[in-house]
Design an enzyme around this catalytic site. Structure first.
Site, mmCIF file in Angstrom:
data_model
loop_
_atom_site.group_PDB
_atom_site.id
_atom_site.type_symbol
_atom_site.label_atom_id
_atom_site.label_comp_id
_atom_site.label_asym_id
_atom_site.label_seq_id
_atom_site.Cartn_x
_atom_site.Cartn_y
_atom_site.Cartn_z
ATOM 1 N N SER A 166 0.836 -1.210 0.000
ATOM 2 C CA SER A 166 0.000 0.000 0.000
ATOM 3 C C SER A 166 0.870 1.259 0.000
ATOM 4 O O SER A 166 0.367 2.333 -0.301
ATOM 5 C CB SER A 166 -0.874 0.010 1.252
ATOM 6 O OG SER A 166 -0.039 0.072 2.403
ATOM 7 N N CYS A 198 2.663 -6.936 1.785
ATOM 8 C CA CYS A 198 1.636 -6.248 2.578
ATOM 9 C C CYS A 198 0.788 -7.312 3.264
ATOM 10 O O CYS A 198 0.169 -8.147 2.572
ATOM 11 C CB CYS A 198 0.790 -5.406 1.619
ATOM 12 S SG CYS A 198 -0.619 -4.602 2.381
ATOM 13 N N GLU A 206 3.842 6.141 6.795
ATOM 14 C CA GLU A 206 3.650 6.635 5.425
ATOM 15 C C GLU A 206 3.956 8.136 5.330
ATOM 16 O O GLU A 206 4.490 8.616 4.336
ATOM 17 C CB GLU A 206 2.186 6.346 5.054
ATOM 18 C CG GLU A 206 1.842 6.233 3.618
ATOM 19 C CD GLU A 206 2.649 5.200 2.862
ATOM 20 O OE1 GLU A 206 2.982 5.531 1.736
ATOM 21 O OE2 GLU A 206 2.968 4.094 3.358
ATOM 22 N N CYS A 247 2.309 -6.113 10.159
ATOM 23 C CA CYS A 247 2.121 -5.119 9.085
ATOM 24 C C CYS A 247 3.522 -4.715 8.664
ATOM 25 O O CYS A 247 4.390 -4.471 9.520
ATOM 26 C CB CYS A 247 1.354 -3.909 9.614
ATOM 27 S SG CYS A 247 1.371 -2.479 8.500
ATOM 28 N N HIS A 283 4.682 -2.083 7.538
ATOM 29 C CA HIS A 283 5.109 -0.740 7.952
ATOM 30 C C HIS A 283 5.744 -0.750 9.355
ATOM 31 O O HIS A 283 6.504 0.147 9.687
ATOM 32 C CB HIS A 283 3.912 0.229 7.974
ATOM 33 C CG HIS A 283 3.472 0.737 6.629
ATOM 34 N ND1 HIS A 283 2.867 -0.055 5.692
ATOM 35 C CD2 HIS A 283 3.549 1.982 6.074
ATOM 36 C CE1 HIS A 283 2.576 0.681 4.613
ATOM 37 N NE2 HIS A 283 2.983 1.909 4.827
HETATM 38 N N1 DGL Z 1 1.877 -2.466 4.932
HETATM 39 C C1 DGL Z 1 0.597 -3.020 4.945
HETATM 40 C C2 DGL Z 1 0.483 -4.267 5.785
HETATM 41 O O1 DGL Z 1 1.455 -4.994 5.863
HETATM 42 C C3 DGL Z 1 -0.614 -2.139 4.962
HETATM 43 C C4 DGL Z 1 -0.655 -0.957 5.827
HETATM 44 C C5 DGL Z 1 -1.822 -0.102 5.418
HETATM 45 O O2 DGL Z 1 -1.773 0.419 4.308
HETATM 46 O O3 DGL Z 1 -2.783 -0.012 6.201
HETATM 47 O O4 DGL Z 1 -0.534 -4.587 6.327
#
Ligand code: DGL
Length: 273
Positions: free
Chosen positions: A14, A76, A155, A187, A189
């Protein structure tokens, strides 16, 4: 003349989170050409309805295929939880590697048998995560904790210290309440706030990230594909990495330089033919 783009491994997320997987992929497969696509204009996925996550994942797959991707890493957890089954159905000839929260490795690490999984609201709500916990976490207490807003803070370049502090406080409360000694980063991120998590939770709480396992699985499939010209002997030492972002690319460019040590341009994703 062959006008097809050169074969590569396509990676999407994402937004910038998938760089945590890309970093592991580059370590494991330094000779593989990579194409990374950040859908930052539509992040966070974790707060979108499932149908929209499937639609975006389908679109990104088509863009990467057009860019020469023979193997696609869905970097992701949210897109994996919500969309990977549908992607495999729609693109039966494409090998996909997904990212799932490391529940199994966490059960091997947790002395107290108490684990917290941090993930986006969509991942926490997914049946796929429930099934994973039922499969691997049955002899542990596993708390699923949704962290709305956290991926978006990464982000945005982690500029909002106050909002980050608020999310950290909520996480600390959940981990203490669960009396967990092991926290799964569910996640992609979240590895980018691992330092903040460790200082909030203390050194006795272990963090589990699955990026290396994902890179290992991708390496296995990539070698099975035996793409001509993709063997270490035939490609230049620094394999090409192309970066695309549907957003303005600022955070992506900055994080690639900080985490991968490369100064690269970020382009808008090419339109589908
Ligand atoms: N990086 C993503 C994940 O591993 C999504 C984070 C998002 O866009 O909410 O879930």
């Amino acid at each position: 003349m062959d006008a097809r783009p050169p074969a590569c491994i396509g990676v999407f997320d994402s937004g910038v989170g998938g760089l945590s997987v890309l970093r592991a992929l580059k370590r494991r497969l330094p000779d593989a050409p990579l194409c990374y696509l950040a859908d930052s204009a539509h992040a966070p996925y974790g707060e979108l309805p499932p149908s929209r996550i499937v639609e975006r994942s389908d679109h990104l797959t088509r863009v990467l295929r057009q860019q020469g991707a023979r193997l696609i890493v869905v970097a992701c957890n949210t897109a994996t939880a919500v969309a990977i089954d549908e992607l495999r159905r729609r693109f039966p000839s494409v090998p996909f590697v997904g990212v799932e929260p490391g529940v199994k490795p966490a059960t091997l690490l947790s002395a107290r048998r108490r684990i917290v999984v941090l993930a986006t609201p969509a991942t926490v709500a997914s049946l796929r995560l429930r099934a994973l916990v039922a499969r691997h976490g049955s002899d542990c207490r596993v708390d699923l904790v949704a962290c709305p807003g956290l991926a978006d803070l990464v982000e945005q370049g982690l500029d909002d210290a106050r909002a980050l502090g608020d999310v950290m406080a909520t996480i600390v409360q959940a981990v203490r309440h669960a009396e967990a000694d092991t926290v799964v980063l569910g996640c992609t991120h979240y590895p980018f706030v691992a330092t903040e998590l460790t200082s909030a939770l203390g050194p006795d709480v272990r963090l589990v990230d699955t990026a290396d396992a994902v890179a290992e699985q991708a390496a296995r499939l990539w070698s099975e594909l035996a793409v001509p010209g993709a063997s270490p002997a035939c490609v230049p030492r620094e394999a090409p990495l192309r970066l695309y972002s549907s957003g303005d690319g600022t955070t992506l460019r900055r994080m690639v330089s900080q985490w991968l040590g490369q100064a690269l341009e970020v382009s808008a994703p090419p339109a589908l033919l």
